[in-house]
Scaffold this motif. Structure first.
Motif, PDB file in Angstrom:
ATOM      1  N   SER A  56     -36.804  31.902  19.089  1.00 37.05           N
ATOM      2  CA  SER A  56     -36.773  31.297  17.754  1.00 37.05           C
ATOM      3  C   SER A  56     -35.724  30.194  17.695  1.00 37.05           C
ATOM      4  CB  SER A  56     -36.458  32.352  16.692  1.00 37.05           C
ATOM      5  OG  SER A  56     -37.453  33.326  16.652  1.00 37.05           O
ATOM      6  N   ALA A  57     -34.597  30.418  18.334  1.00 40.17           N
ATOM      7  CA  ALA A  57     -33.535  29.406  18.350  1.00 40.17           C
ATOM      8  C   ALA A  57     -34.000  28.155  19.092  1.00 40.17           C
ATOM      9  CB  ALA A  57     -32.279  29.975  19.002  1.00 40.17           C
ATOM     10  N   TYR A  58     -34.755  28.335  20.189  1.00 39.66           N
ATOM     11  CA  TYR A  58     -35.254  27.184  20.931  1.00 39.66           C
ATOM     12  C   TYR A  58     -36.184  26.331  20.063  1.00 39.66           C
ATOM     13  CZ  TYR A  58     -33.615  29.522  25.211  1.00 39.66           C
ATOM     14  OH  TYR A  58     -32.853  30.126  26.167  1.00 39.66           O
ATOM     15  N   LYS A  59     -36.981  26.952  19.216  1.00 45.07           N
ATOM     16  CA  LYS A  59     -37.872  26.198  18.328  1.00 45.07           C
ATOM     17  C   LYS A  59     -37.068  25.378  17.322  1.00 45.07           C
ATOM     18  CE  LYS A  59     -41.761  29.337  18.761  1.00 45.07           C
ATOM     19  NZ  LYS A  59     -42.632  30.312  18.101  1.00 45.07           N
ATOM     20  N   VAL A  60     -36.020  25.988  16.780  1.00 47.84           N
ATOM     21  CA  VAL A  60     -35.162  25.260  15.844  1.00 47.84           C
ATOM     22  C   VAL A  60     -34.471  24.112  16.579  1.00 47.84           C
ATOM     23  CG1 VAL A  60     -33.118  25.429  14.368  1.00 47.84           C
ATOM     24  CG2 VAL A  60     -34.832  27.247  14.338  1.00 47.84           C
ATOM     25  N   LEU A  61     -33.976  24.381  17.785  1.00 45.35           N
ATOM     26  CA  LEU A  61     -33.339  23.336  18.585  1.00 45.35           C
ATOM     27  C   LEU A  61     -34.291  22.168  18.839  1.00 45.35           C
ATOM     28  CD1 LEU A  61     -31.308  25.260  21.310  1.00 45.35           C
ATOM     29  CD2 LEU A  61     -30.389  23.662  19.642  1.00 45.35           C
ATOM     30  N   LEU A  62     -35.542  22.474  19.169  1.00 44.32           N
ATOM     31  CA  LEU A  62     -36.521  21.422  19.440  1.00 44.32           C
ATOM     32  C   LEU A  62     -36.725  20.540  18.212  1.00 44.32           C
ATOM     33  CD1 LEU A  62     -38.535  19.985  21.236  1.00 44.32           C
ATOM     34  CD2 LEU A  62     -40.224  21.739  20.634  1.00 44.32           C
ATOM     35  N   SER A  63     -36.841  21.165  17.067  1.00 46.10           N
ATOM     36  CA  SER A  63     -37.005  20.414  15.831  1.00 46.10           C
ATOM     37  C   SER A  63     -35.795  19.508  15.569  1.00 46.10           C
ATOM     38  CB  SER A  63     -37.208  21.380  14.666  1.00 46.10           C
ATOM     39  OG  SER A  63     -37.267  20.695  13.460  1.00 46.10           O
ATOM     40  N   LEU A  64     -34.600  20.033  15.769  1.00 49.86           N
ATOM     41  CA  LEU A  64     -33.380  19.258  15.564  1.00 49.86           C
ATOM     42  C   LEU A  64     -33.272  18.117  16.575  1.00 49.86           C
ATOM     43  CD1 LEU A  64     -30.876  22.198  14.947  1.00 49.86           C
ATOM     44  CD2 LEU A  64     -31.827  20.648  13.224  1.00 49.86           C
ATOM     45  N   VAL A  65     -33.586  18.411  17.832  1.00 52.80           N
ATOM     46  CA  VAL A  65     -33.512  17.404  18.892  1.00 52.80           C
ATOM     47  C   VAL A  65     -34.515  16.285  18.631  1.00 52.80           C
ATOM     48  CG1 VAL A  65     -34.007  16.990  21.338  1.00 52.80           C
ATOM     49  CG2 VAL A  65     -32.515  18.879  20.668  1.00 52.80           C
ATOM     50  N   GLU A  66     -35.714  16.638  18.171  1.00 55.40           N
ATOM     51  CA  GLU A  66     -36.706  15.602  17.864  1.00 55.40           C
ATOM     52  C   GLU A  66     -36.165  14.649  16.814  1.00 55.40           C
ATOM     53  OE1 GLU A  66     -40.696  17.052  17.069  1.00 55.40           O
ATOM     54  OE2 GLU A  66     -41.121  16.476  19.139  1.00 55.40           O
ATOM     55  N   ASN A  67     -35.511  15.183  15.800  1.00 53.79           N
ATOM     56  CA  ASN A  67     -34.942  14.343  14.753  1.00 53.79           C
ATOM     57  C   ASN A  67     -33.841  13.446  15.314  1.00 53.79           C
ATOM     58  OD1 ASN A  67     -32.646  13.987  12.617  1.00 53.79           O
ATOM     59  ND2 ASN A  67     -34.556  14.198  11.447  1.00 53.79           N
ATOM     60  N   VAL A  68     -32.929  14.033  16.074  1.00 56.59           N
ATOM     61  CA  VAL A  68     -31.796  13.277  16.624  1.00 56.59           C
ATOM     62  C   VAL A  68     -32.291  12.202  17.597  1.00 56.59           C
ATOM     63  CG1 VAL A  68     -29.765  13.439  18.140  1.00 56.59           C
ATOM     64  CG2 VAL A  68     -30.087  15.084  16.280  1.00 56.59           C
ATOM     65  N   SER A  69     -33.189  12.560  18.505  1.00 56.16           N
ATOM     66  CA  SER A  69     -33.649  11.585  19.503  1.00 56.16           C
ATOM     67  C   SER A  69     -34.467  10.469  18.857  1.00 56.16           C
ATOM     68  CB  SER A  69     -34.444  12.275  20.616  1.00 56.16           C
ATOM     69  OG  SER A  69     -35.591  12.914  20.106  1.00 56.16           O
ATOM     70  N   THR A  70     -35.248  10.791  17.836  1.00 51.99           N
ATOM     71  CA  THR A  70     -36.000   9.758  17.122  1.00 51.99           C
ATOM     72  C   THR A  70     -35.042   8.778  16.455  1.00 51.99           C
ATOM     73  OG1 THR A  70     -37.869  11.246  16.745  1.00 51.99           O
ATOM     74  CG2 THR A  70     -37.693   9.328  15.289  1.00 51.99           C
ATOM     75  N   ARG A  71     -34.019   9.298  15.816  1.00 50.68           N
ATOM     76  CA  ARG A  71     -33.031   8.430  15.168  1.00 50.68           C
ATOM     77  C   ARG A  71     -32.278   7.576  16.190  1.00 50.68           C
ATOM     78  NH1 ARG A  71     -29.877  12.632  11.830  1.00 50.68           N
ATOM     79  NH2 ARG A  71     -28.396  10.935  11.597  1.00 50.68           N
ATOM     80  N   LEU A  72     -31.976   8.144  17.359  1.00 55.91           N
ATOM     81  CA  LEU A  72     -31.337   7.359  18.418  1.00 55.91           C
ATOM     82  C   LEU A  72     -32.226   6.170  18.792  1.00 55.91           C
ATOM     83  CD1 LEU A  72     -29.993  10.149  20.810  1.00 55.91           C
ATOM     84  CD2 LEU A  72     -28.588   8.435  19.642  1.00 55.91           C
ATOM     85  N   ARG A  73     -33.511   6.431  18.990  1.00 60.10           N
ATOM     86  CA  ARG A  73     -34.430   5.361  19.378  1.00 60.10           C
ATOM     87  C   ARG A  73     -34.593   4.329  18.258  1.00 60.10           C
ATOM     88  NH1 ARG A  73     -36.760   9.942  21.637  1.00 60.10           N
ATOM     89  NH2 ARG A  73     -38.290  10.159  19.954  1.00 60.10           N
ATOM     90  N   GLN A  74     -34.647   4.793  17.013  1.00 60.90           N
ATOM     91  CA  GLN A  74     -34.772   3.860  15.889  1.00 60.90           C
ATOM     92  C   GLN A  74     -33.572   2.923  15.807  1.00 60.90           C
ATOM     93  OE1 GLN A  74     -35.281   6.545  12.588  1.00 60.90           O
ATOM     94  NE2 GLN A  74     -37.512   6.518  12.734  1.00 60.90           N
ATOM     95  N   GLU A  75     -32.401   3.436  16.114  1.00 55.98           N
ATOM     96  CA  GLU A  75     -31.170   2.646  16.047  1.00 55.98           C
ATOM     97  C   GLU A  75     -30.897   1.907  17.365  1.00 55.98           C
ATOM     98  OE1 GLU A  75     -28.964   2.528  13.371  1.00 55.98           O
ATOM     99  OE2 GLU A  75     -30.276   3.785  12.151  1.00 55.98           O
ATOM    100  N   ASP A  76     -31.796   2.102  18.351  1.00 60.59           N
ATOM    101  CA  ASP A  76     -31.656   1.488  19.669  1.00 60.59           C
ATOM    102  C   ASP A  76     -30.380   1.953  20.373  1.00 60.59           C
ATOM    103  OD1 ASP A  76     -32.602  -0.067  21.778  1.00 60.59           O
ATOM    104  OD2 ASP A  76     -31.449  -1.821  21.143  1.00 60.59           O
ATOM    105  N   ARG A 176     -45.515  19.028  18.049  1.00 63.09           N
ATOM    106  CA  ARG A 176     -45.534  19.821  19.276  1.00 63.09           C
ATOM    107  C   ARG A 176     -46.172  21.175  18.988  1.00 63.09           C
ATOM    108  NH1 ARG A 176     -42.423  17.308  23.251  1.00 63.09           N
ATOM    109  NH2 ARG A 176     -41.178  15.620  22.368  1.00 63.09           N
ATOM    110  N   SER A 177     -46.902  21.664  19.949  1.00 61.04           N
ATOM    111  CA  SER A 177     -47.645  22.912  19.728  1.00 61.04           C
ATOM    112  C   SER A 177     -46.715  24.097  19.497  1.00 61.04           C
ATOM    113  CB  SER A 177     -48.563  23.199  20.920  1.00 61.04           C
ATOM    114  OG  SER A 177     -47.792  23.361  22.103  1.00 61.04           O
ATOM    115  N   THR A 178     -45.522  24.073  20.047  1.00 63.79           N
ATOM    116  CA  THR A 178     -44.590  25.198  19.859  1.00 63.79           C
ATOM    117  C   THR A 178     -44.078  25.268  18.432  1.00 63.79           C
ATOM    118  OG1 THR A 178     -42.726  23.864  20.589  1.00 63.79           O
ATOM    119  CG2 THR A 178     -43.823  25.222  22.257  1.00 63.79           C
ATOM    120  N   LEU A 179     -44.128  24.148  17.705  1.00 68.33           N
ATOM    121  CA  LEU A 179     -43.651  24.151  16.328  1.00 68.33           C
ATOM    122  C   LEU A 179     -44.786  24.451  15.375  1.00 68.33           C
ATOM    123  CD1 LEU A 179     -41.300  21.033  16.476  1.00 68.33           C
ATOM    124  CD2 LEU A 179     -40.669  23.428  16.637  1.00 68.33           C
TER     125      LEU A 179
END
Length: 179
Positions: A56-76, A176-179
């Motif tokens: 369950s923690a890994y699923k929450v981590l994945l959701s958080l990481v997706e948000n952080v990595s998307t924002r990193l890419r948006q900000e270049d 992602r299918s896990t979410l």
């Protein structure tokens, strides 16, 4: 209201400053935040029901990481330090961070590091809050040059395609299918 001249006689320059503050007058110009570089990008969530298992923690981590990595890419940006922070249900805080050999903004790399850090720091107690942060940010101009890695290039293209679909059709358009 005190007389500003009397305050200056009594307190010197401090009397002037106090009089201005007391009257809501600020003489320092307002500075724009435009051009200031972000120091880090993070996301955390407090869950309604305690997390008691790693899956369950890994699923929450994945959701958080997706948000952080998307924002990193948006900000270049790319990050060199990844941090995972945990808060147990009895409010004990734990965290662990790792400096990477090379900067990244790919979801997969950040998620792998976040899961490793989680495994290192989690003591098995019920969790109430999980957070992920990416720091030591740089952009393309500041990156350390490395030899091209086909696997990383593939992940970058995949992330770019997912970002494009989500930007065009909304954040729920592809998941992602896990979410």
């Amino acid at each position: 209201c005190a007389d500003p001249v009397a305050l200056r006689k009594l307190l010197g320059k401090s009397g002037d400053v106090l009089w201005h503050y007391a009257n809501g007058i600020e003489i320092v110009p307002v500075q724009s935040s435009e051009g200031t570089k972000a120091k880090g990008i993070s996301n955390a969530t407090t869950v309604a029901k305690d997390i008691v298992d790693a899956e369950s923690a890994y699923k929450v981590l994945l959701s958080l990481v997706e948000n952080v990595s998307t924002r990193l890419r948006q900000e270049d940006f790319r990050a060199q330090v990844i941090r995972v922070s945990l808060r147990s249900s009895d409010f004990h805080d734990y965290s662990r961070q790792r400096k990477l050999a090379f900067e990244t903004n790919t979801t997969r790399q950040i998620y792998q590091v976040a899961c490793q850090l989680f495994d290192e720091v989690w003591q098995g107690e019920p969790l109430r809050q999980i957070g992920v942060s990416a720091t030591e940010l740089c952009n393309e101009d500041q990156m350390q040059l490395i030899l091209p890695d086909p696997e990383i290039e593939k992940q970058e293209k995949l992330d770019a395609a997912i970002d494009h679909i989500r930007n065009k059709y909304g954040s729920e358009a592809i998941m992602r299918s896990t979410l």
